[in-house]
Design a protein around this motif. Structure first.
Motif, PDB file in Angstrom:
ATOM      1  N   LEU A  85       3.486  16.352  -1.555  1.00  0.00           N
ATOM      2  CA  LEU A  85       2.815  15.406  -0.671  1.00  0.00           C
ATOM      3  C   LEU A  85       1.309  15.367  -0.950  1.00  0.00           C
ATOM      4  O   LEU A  85       0.699  14.297  -0.963  1.00  0.00           O
ATOM      5  CB  LEU A  85       3.079  15.770   0.792  1.00  0.00           C
ATOM      6  N   ILE A  86       0.719  16.522  -1.176  1.00  0.00           N
ATOM      7  CA  ILE A  86      -0.707  16.560  -1.499  1.00  0.00           C
ATOM      8  C   ILE A  86      -0.959  15.877  -2.845  1.00  0.00           C
ATOM      9  O   ILE A  86      -1.891  15.079  -2.994  1.00  0.00           O
ATOM     10  CB  ILE A  86      -1.208  18.018  -1.513  1.00  0.00           C
ATOM     11  N   GLU A  87      -0.116  16.165  -3.821  1.00  0.00           N
ATOM     12  CA  GLU A  87      -0.267  15.563  -5.147  1.00  0.00           C
ATOM     13  C   GLU A  87      -0.219  14.041  -5.085  1.00  0.00           C
ATOM     14  O   GLU A  87      -0.946  13.350  -5.825  1.00  0.00           O
ATOM     15  CB  GLU A  87       0.835  16.080  -6.075  1.00  0.00           C
ATOM     16  N   HIS A  88       0.617  13.516  -4.183  1.00  0.00           N
ATOM     17  CA  HIS A  88       0.794  12.071  -4.110  1.00  0.00           C
ATOM     18  C   HIS A  88      -0.049  11.421  -3.010  1.00  0.00           C
ATOM     19  O   HIS A  88       0.183  10.274  -2.642  1.00  0.00           O
ATOM     20  CB  HIS A  88       2.275  11.741  -3.932  1.00  0.00           C
ATOM     21  N   GLY A  89      -1.019  12.164  -2.497  1.00  0.00           N
ATOM     22  CA  GLY A  89      -2.051  11.559  -1.666  1.00  0.00           C
ATOM     23  C   GLY A  89      -1.677  11.279  -0.229  1.00  0.00           C
ATOM     24  O   GLY A  89      -2.312  10.424   0.420  1.00  0.00           O
ATOM     25  N   PHE A  90      -0.723  11.999   0.335  1.00  0.00           N
ATOM     26  CA  PHE A  90      -0.357  11.767   1.737  1.00  0.00           C
ATOM     27  C   PHE A  90      -1.426  12.353   2.663  1.00  0.00           C
ATOM     28  O   PHE A  90      -1.971  13.424   2.413  1.00  0.00           O
ATOM     29  CB  PHE A  90       1.003  12.393   2.053  1.00  0.00           C
ATOM     30  N   LEU A  91      -1.700  11.639   3.732  1.00  0.00           N
ATOM     31  CA  LEU A  91      -2.630  12.107   4.766  1.00  0.00           C
ATOM     32  C   LEU A  91      -1.968  13.123   5.680  1.00  0.00           C
ATOM     33  O   LEU A  91      -2.576  14.135   6.044  1.00  0.00           O
ATOM     34  CB  LEU A  91      -3.117  10.911   5.598  1.00  0.00           C
ATOM     35  N   ARG A 121       0.852  -1.200   0.000  1.00  0.00           N
ATOM     36  CA  ARG A 121       0.000   0.000   0.000  1.00  0.00           C
ATOM     37  C   ARG A 121       0.882   1.242   0.000  1.00  0.00           C
ATOM     38  O   ARG A 121       2.053   1.213   0.372  1.00  0.00           O
ATOM     39  CB  ARG A 121      -0.912   0.023   1.222  1.00  0.00           C
ATOM     40  N   ARG A 122       0.294   2.348  -0.431  1.00  0.00           N
ATOM     41  CA  ARG A 122       1.020   3.624  -0.436  1.00  0.00           C
ATOM     42  C   ARG A 122       1.117   4.154   0.989  1.00  0.00           C
ATOM     43  O   ARG A 122       0.212   3.954   1.800  1.00  0.00           O
ATOM     44  CB  ARG A 122       0.312   4.637  -1.327  1.00  0.00           C
ATOM     45  N   PRO A 123       2.189   4.847   1.311  1.00  0.00           N
ATOM     46  CA  PRO A 123       2.325   5.384   2.668  1.00  0.00           C
ATOM     47  C   PRO A 123       1.341   6.515   2.919  1.00  0.00           C
ATOM     48  O   PRO A 123       1.061   7.324   2.033  1.00  0.00           O
ATOM     49  CB  PRO A 123       3.770   5.895   2.696  1.00  0.00           C
ATOM     50  N   ALA A 124       0.832   6.584   4.143  1.00  0.00           N
ATOM     51  CA  ALA A 124      -0.057   7.678   4.544  1.00  0.00           C
ATOM     52  C   ALA A 124       0.720   8.862   5.081  1.00  0.00           C
ATOM     53  O   ALA A 124       0.242   9.998   5.034  1.00  0.00           O
ATOM     54  CB  ALA A 124      -1.045   7.192   5.598  1.00  0.00           C
ATOM     55  N   GLY A 125       1.911   8.596   5.631  1.00  0.00           N
ATOM     56  CA  GLY A 125       2.662   9.635   6.316  1.00  0.00           C
ATOM     57  C   GLY A 125       4.046   9.849   5.750  1.00  0.00           C
ATOM     58  O   GLY A 125       4.667   8.939   5.185  1.00  0.00           O
ATOM     59  N   TYR A 126       4.531  11.059   5.929  1.00  0.00           N
ATOM     60  CA  TYR A 126       5.860  11.464   5.463  1.00  0.00           C
ATOM     61  C   TYR A 126       6.588  12.151   6.604  1.00  0.00           C
ATOM     62  O   TYR A 126       6.001  12.978   7.319  1.00  0.00           O
ATOM     63  CB  TYR A 126       5.735  12.420   4.286  1.00  0.00           C
ATOM     64  N   ARG A 127       7.849  11.809   6.773  1.00  0.00           N
ATOM     65  CA  ARG A 127       8.722  12.526   7.711  1.00  0.00           C
ATOM     66  C   ARG A 127      10.006  12.866   6.985  1.00  0.00           C
ATOM     67  O   ARG A 127      10.701  11.992   6.476  1.00  0.00           O
ATOM     68  CB  ARG A 127       9.003  11.685   8.957  1.00  0.00           C
ATOM     69  N   SER A 128      10.322  14.140   6.931  1.00  0.00           N
ATOM     70  CA  SER A 128      11.482  14.590   6.176  1.00  0.00           C
ATOM     71  C   SER A 128      12.783  14.179   6.849  1.00  0.00           C
ATOM     72  O   SER A 128      12.915  14.282   8.070  1.00  0.00           O
ATOM     73  CB  SER A 128      11.456  16.115   6.063  1.00  0.00           C
ATOM     74  N   PRO A 129      13.763  13.713   6.074  1.00  0.00           N
ATOM     75  CA  PRO A 129      15.101  13.553   6.639  1.00  0.00           C
ATOM     76  C   PRO A 129      15.597  14.889   7.197  1.00  0.00           C
ATOM     77  O   PRO A 129      15.465  15.926   6.541  1.00  0.00           O
ATOM     78  CB  PRO A 129      15.942  13.121   5.426  1.00  0.00           C
TER      79      PRO A 129
END
Length: 284
Positions: free
Chosen positions: A134-140, A114-122
Protein backbone atom coordinates in the motif's frame (compact mmCIF):
# COMPACT_ATOMS: atom_id res chain seq x y z
CA UNK A 1 -14.41 23.68 18.84
CA UNK A 2 -15.52 20.03 19.11
CA UNK A 3 -15.84 18.20 15.80
CA UNK A 4 -17.24 14.69 15.56
CA UNK A 5 -16.98 13.05 12.15
CA UNK A 6 -19.06 10.17 10.81
CA UNK A 7 -17.94 8.15 7.80
CA UNK A 8 -20.35 5.83 6.02
CA UNK A 9 -18.43 3.16 4.14
CA UNK A 10 -20.28 0.91 1.71
CA UNK A 11 -18.59 -2.34 0.75
CA UNK A 12 -20.16 -2.88 -2.66
CA UNK A 13 -19.32 -6.59 -2.89
CA UNK A 14 -22.42 -7.93 -4.70
CA UNK A 15 -21.76 -11.69 -5.12
CA UNK A 16 -17.95 -11.47 -4.91
CA UNK A 17 -17.86 -12.34 -1.21
CA UNK A 18 -19.95 -15.45 -1.77
CA UNK A 19 -17.84 -16.45 -4.78
CA UNK A 20 -14.70 -16.12 -2.64
CA UNK A 21 -16.22 -18.78 -0.35
CA UNK A 22 -16.99 -21.05 -3.28
CA UNK A 23 -20.69 -20.15 -3.33
CA UNK A 24 -21.36 -19.60 -7.04
CA UNK A 25 -24.74 -21.28 -7.49
CA UNK A 26 -27.70 -19.11 -8.56
CA UNK A 27 -29.14 -18.45 -5.10
CA UNK A 28 -26.07 -16.86 -3.44
CA UNK A 29 -25.31 -15.00 -6.65
CA UNK A 30 -28.81 -13.51 -6.63
CA UNK A 31 -28.45 -12.68 -2.95
CA UNK A 32 -25.36 -10.63 -3.67
CA UNK A 33 -26.80 -9.13 -6.83
CA UNK A 34 -29.61 -7.59 -4.81
CA UNK A 35 -26.92 -5.14 -3.78
CA UNK A 36 -26.94 -3.61 -7.25
CA UNK A 37 -30.60 -2.70 -6.84
CA UNK A 38 -30.04 -1.62 -3.24
CA UNK A 39 -27.14 0.64 -4.22
CA UNK A 40 -29.61 2.77 -6.15
CA UNK A 41 -31.77 3.12 -3.04
CA UNK A 42 -28.75 4.07 -0.99
CA UNK A 43 -27.57 6.66 -3.50
CA UNK A 44 -31.02 8.26 -3.41
CA UNK A 45 -30.98 8.35 0.40
CA UNK A 46 -27.50 9.88 0.52
CA UNK A 47 -28.52 12.50 -2.01
CA UNK A 48 -31.63 13.47 -0.02
CA UNK A 49 -29.53 14.04 3.08
CA UNK A 50 -26.52 15.49 1.23
CA UNK A 51 -24.20 12.89 2.76
CA UNK A 52 -20.91 11.97 1.04
CA UNK A 53 -19.78 8.38 1.48
CA UNK A 54 -16.93 6.02 0.66
CA UNK A 55 -17.59 3.00 -1.54
CA UNK A 56 -15.14 0.08 -1.49
CA UNK A 57 -15.55 -1.95 -4.65
CA UNK A 58 -13.70 -5.10 -5.80
CA UNK A 59 -12.31 -4.81 -9.30
CA UNK A 60 -14.45 -7.66 -10.60
CA UNK A 61 -17.56 -5.81 -9.42
CA UNK A 62 -16.47 -2.59 -11.14
CA UNK A 63 -15.95 -4.49 -14.38
CA UNK A 64 -19.30 -6.32 -14.04
CA UNK A 65 -21.57 -3.44 -12.98
CA UNK A 66 -19.95 -0.43 -14.65
CA UNK A 67 -23.15 1.61 -14.98
CA UNK A 68 -23.95 1.46 -11.26
CA UNK A 69 -20.35 2.21 -10.34
CA UNK A 70 -20.39 5.21 -12.67
CA UNK A 71 -23.47 6.48 -10.82
CA UNK A 72 -21.55 6.26 -7.55
CA UNK A 73 -18.76 8.37 -9.02
CA UNK A 74 -21.18 10.85 -10.61
CA UNK A 75 -22.79 11.38 -7.20
CA UNK A 76 -19.45 12.58 -5.84
CA UNK A 77 -18.64 9.67 -3.55
CA UNK A 78 -15.18 8.28 -2.90
CA UNK A 79 -14.24 4.94 -4.48
CA UNK A 80 -11.76 2.91 -2.44
CA UNK A 81 -9.85 -0.27 -3.23
CA UNK A 82 -11.43 -3.51 -2.03
CA UNK A 83 -9.29 -6.07 -3.82
CA UNK A 84 -9.60 -7.42 -7.33
CA UNK A 85 -11.62 -10.35 -5.96
CA UNK A 86 -13.03 -10.66 -2.45
CA UNK A 87 -10.38 -13.17 -1.38
CA UNK A 88 -8.49 -12.04 1.72
CA UNK A 89 -4.86 -11.03 1.07
CA UNK A 90 -3.89 -13.30 3.97
CA UNK A 91 -4.95 -16.22 1.74
CA UNK A 92 -2.97 -15.08 -1.32
CA UNK A 93 0.65 -15.51 -2.30
CA UNK A 94 2.71 -12.30 -2.45
CA UNK A 95 2.56 -12.47 -6.24
CA UNK A 96 -1.21 -12.93 -6.27
CA UNK A 97 -1.72 -10.09 -3.81
CA UNK A 98 0.47 -7.73 -5.85
CA UNK A 99 -1.28 -8.62 -9.07
CA UNK A 100 -4.72 -8.17 -7.51
CA UNK A 101 -3.79 -4.82 -5.99
CA UNK A 102 -2.56 -3.49 -9.32
CA UNK A 103 -5.57 -4.81 -11.25
CA UNK A 104 -7.90 -3.21 -8.71
CA UNK A 105 -6.07 0.11 -8.95
CA UNK A 106 -6.31 0.01 -12.73
CA UNK A 107 -10.08 -0.61 -12.58
CA UNK A 108 -10.59 2.33 -10.23
CA UNK A 109 -8.46 4.62 -12.40
CA UNK A 110 -10.55 3.70 -15.45
CA UNK A 111 -13.72 4.35 -13.46
CA UNK A 112 -12.79 7.55 -11.64
CA UNK A 113 -9.82 9.02 -13.50
CA UNK A 114 -7.64 8.94 -10.36
CA UNK A 115 -5.82 6.45 -8.16
CA UNK A 116 -7.61 5.39 -4.99
CA UNK A 117 -6.56 7.02 -1.72
CA UNK A 118 -7.97 4.29 0.51
CA UNK A 119 -7.84 0.53 0.81
CA UNK A 120 -10.14 -1.84 2.68
CA UNK A 121 -9.21 -5.49 2.76
CA UNK A 122 -11.78 -8.12 1.79
CA UNK A 123 -12.83 -9.86 5.01
CA UNK A 124 -10.77 -7.35 7.03
CA UNK A 125 -7.57 -9.37 7.06
CA UNK A 126 -4.24 -8.34 5.58
CA UNK A 127 -1.01 -10.21 4.92
CA UNK A 128 2.54 -9.52 6.08
CA UNK A 129 3.11 -7.81 2.72
CA UNK A 130 0.01 -5.60 2.51
CA UNK A 131 1.29 -2.53 4.32
CA UNK A 132 4.46 -2.34 2.22
CA UNK A 133 2.41 -2.76 -0.97
CA UNK A 134 0.00 0.00 0.00
CA UNK A 135 2.84 2.40 0.79
CA UNK A 136 4.62 1.48 -2.45
CA UNK A 137 1.49 2.25 -4.44
CA UNK A 138 0.82 5.58 -2.77
CA UNK A 139 -2.21 4.89 -0.58
CA UNK A 140 -3.09 7.52 2.02
CA UNK A 141 -4.98 5.20 4.35
CA UNK A 142 -6.23 1.71 4.92
CA UNK A 143 -9.33 0.64 6.82
CA UNK A 144 -9.20 -2.98 7.93
CA UNK A 145 -7.99 -2.88 11.55
CA UNK A 146 -9.47 -2.27 14.96
CA UNK A 147 -6.81 -0.81 17.28
CA UNK A 148 -8.97 2.19 18.17
CA UNK A 149 -12.64 3.01 17.92
CA UNK A 150 -12.84 6.69 16.98
CA UNK A 151 -9.29 7.95 16.49
CA UNK A 152 -7.22 7.19 13.38
CA UNK A 153 -3.61 6.14 13.90
CA UNK A 154 -0.51 5.16 11.93
CA UNK A 155 -0.14 1.55 10.83
CA UNK A 156 2.80 -0.51 12.11
CA UNK A 157 4.71 -3.01 10.02
CA UNK A 158 7.03 -5.80 11.07
CA UNK A 159 5.25 -6.91 14.24
CA UNK A 160 6.36 -10.30 15.55
CA UNK A 161 3.50 -12.04 17.30
CA UNK A 162 3.97 -15.53 18.71
CA UNK A 163 1.43 -17.32 20.90
CA UNK A 164 4.02 -18.18 23.56
CA UNK A 165 6.18 -15.03 23.56
CA UNK A 166 5.73 -11.33 24.38
CA UNK A 167 4.90 -9.25 21.33
CA UNK A 168 7.68 -7.46 19.47
CA UNK A 169 6.17 -4.44 17.73
CA UNK A 170 7.50 -3.05 14.49
CA UNK A 171 7.80 0.53 13.29
CA UNK A 172 5.03 2.96 12.58
CA UNK A 173 4.61 4.00 8.96
CA UNK A 174 3.07 6.96 7.16
CA UNK A 175 0.00 4.86 6.27
CA UNK A 176 -3.05 6.06 8.22
CA UNK A 177 -5.38 3.51 9.75
CA UNK A 178 -9.07 4.47 9.70
CA UNK A 179 -10.27 1.91 12.24
CA UNK A 180 -13.41 -0.15 11.90
CA UNK A 181 -15.31 -2.61 14.10
CA UNK A 182 -17.48 -5.66 13.62
CA UNK A 183 -19.99 -4.05 15.98
CA UNK A 184 -20.41 -1.17 13.50
CA UNK A 185 -20.72 -3.51 10.51
CA UNK A 186 -24.16 -4.53 9.28
CA UNK A 187 -23.19 -8.01 8.09
CA UNK A 188 -22.72 -9.86 11.43
CA UNK A 189 -25.90 -8.33 12.85
CA UNK A 190 -28.21 -9.02 9.93
CA UNK A 191 -26.99 -11.74 7.58
CA UNK A 192 -28.04 -15.36 7.96
CA UNK A 193 -25.29 -17.70 6.73
CA UNK A 194 -25.33 -21.49 6.62
CA UNK A 195 -22.32 -23.47 5.48
CA UNK A 196 -21.06 -26.99 6.09
CA UNK A 197 -18.96 -25.68 8.97
CA UNK A 198 -21.29 -23.31 10.82
CA UNK A 199 -24.51 -21.35 11.03
CA UNK A 200 -24.41 -17.57 11.51
CA UNK A 201 -27.91 -16.58 12.71
CA UNK A 202 -27.97 -12.83 11.92
CA UNK A 203 -31.44 -11.36 11.26
CA UNK A 204 -31.38 -9.11 14.34
CA UNK A 205 -33.92 -6.41 15.06
CA UNK A 206 -32.78 -3.34 13.11
CA UNK A 207 -34.09 -0.91 15.73
CA UNK A 208 -31.93 -2.49 18.44
CA UNK A 209 -28.85 -2.38 16.22
CA UNK A 210 -29.62 1.27 15.48
CA UNK A 211 -29.62 1.98 19.23
CA UNK A 212 -26.12 0.52 19.51
CA UNK A 213 -24.83 2.48 16.53
CA UNK A 214 -26.18 5.78 17.87
CA UNK A 215 -24.81 5.04 21.35
CA UNK A 216 -21.28 4.63 19.95
CA UNK A 217 -21.51 8.13 18.49
CA UNK A 218 -22.82 9.44 21.81
CA UNK A 219 -19.82 7.90 23.59
CA UNK A 220 -17.39 9.49 21.13
CA UNK A 221 -19.07 12.85 21.62
CA UNK A 222 -18.88 12.54 25.41
CA UNK A 223 -15.25 11.45 25.60
CA UNK A 224 -13.30 13.42 22.99
CA UNK A 225 -13.34 16.77 21.22
CA UNK A 226 -12.36 15.35 17.83
CA UNK A 227 -13.02 11.88 16.51
CA UNK A 228 -14.01 9.78 13.53
CA UNK A 229 -16.55 6.98 13.72
CA UNK A 230 -16.79 4.64 10.72
CA UNK A 231 -19.84 2.54 9.94
CA UNK A 232 -19.42 -0.32 7.47
CA UNK A 233 -22.44 -1.22 5.35
CA UNK A 234 -23.10 -3.62 2.49
CA UNK A 235 -25.78 -2.65 -0.03
CA UNK A 236 -27.22 -6.16 -0.25
CA UNK A 237 -27.49 -6.19 3.55
CA UNK A 238 -28.56 -2.68 4.57
CA UNK A 239 -30.65 -2.25 1.42
CA UNK A 240 -33.58 -4.35 2.64
CA UNK A 241 -36.66 -2.25 3.47
CA UNK A 242 -36.65 -2.17 7.27
CA UNK A 243 -32.88 -1.73 7.33
CA UNK A 244 -33.09 1.20 4.91
CA UNK A 245 -35.39 2.83 7.44
CA UNK A 246 -32.77 2.17 10.13
CA UNK A 247 -30.05 3.69 7.95
CA UNK A 248 -32.18 6.77 7.37
CA UNK A 249 -32.81 6.92 11.12
CA UNK A 250 -29.09 6.71 11.80
CA UNK A 251 -28.30 9.60 9.46
CA UNK A 252 -31.09 11.73 10.91
CA UNK A 253 -30.23 10.97 14.54
CA UNK A 254 -26.53 11.70 14.09
CA UNK A 255 -27.22 14.88 12.11
CA UNK A 256 -29.34 16.14 15.00
CA UNK A 257 -26.40 15.46 17.32
CA UNK A 258 -24.09 17.59 15.20
CA UNK A 259 -22.26 14.86 13.28
CA UNK A 260 -20.09 15.98 10.38
CA UNK A 261 -20.45 13.51 7.50
CA UNK A 262 -17.50 13.09 5.15
CA UNK A 263 -15.56 10.48 3.21
CA UNK A 264 -12.82 8.45 4.84
CA UNK A 265 -10.31 10.14 2.56
CA UNK A 266 -11.34 13.59 3.82
CA UNK A 267 -11.25 12.40 7.44
CA UNK A 268 -7.79 10.85 6.95
CA UNK A 269 -6.46 14.11 5.50
CA UNK A 270 -7.92 16.03 8.44
CA UNK A 271 -6.29 13.62 10.87
CA UNK A 272 -2.94 13.98 9.12
CA UNK A 273 -3.12 17.76 9.33
CA UNK A 274 -4.08 17.71 13.02
CA UNK A 275 -1.25 15.29 13.79
CA UNK A 276 1.24 17.50 11.94
CA UNK A 277 0.15 20.45 14.09
CA UNK A 278 0.57 18.39 17.26
CA UNK A 279 -3.13 18.44 18.08
CA UNK A 280 -3.51 14.64 18.15
CA UNK A 281 -1.32 11.92 19.66
CA UNK A 282 -2.65 8.74 18.05
CA UNK A 283 -2.78 5.35 19.73
CA UNK A 284 -1.55 2.69 19.18
Amino acid sequence: MPRHIVCLGFDFDTWSGFAARGLTTPSPVSRGEFGVLAAGRILDLLKRHDVPASWYIPGIVIETYKARCEEIVAAGHEVGHHGWTHVSPANLSPEEETDGLIRGIDSIVRLTGRRPAGYRSPAWDISDHTVDLLIEHGFLYESSMMGNDHCPYFVRRGDIIRPDQPAVFGQHTSLIEMPISWSLDDFPHFEFMRTKEHVMPGLMNASLVLENWIADFDYMQQTCDWGVLSYTLHPYVIGRGHRMLALAGLIEALAKRGAVFCTLEAAALEFRDKFARGEIVPYP
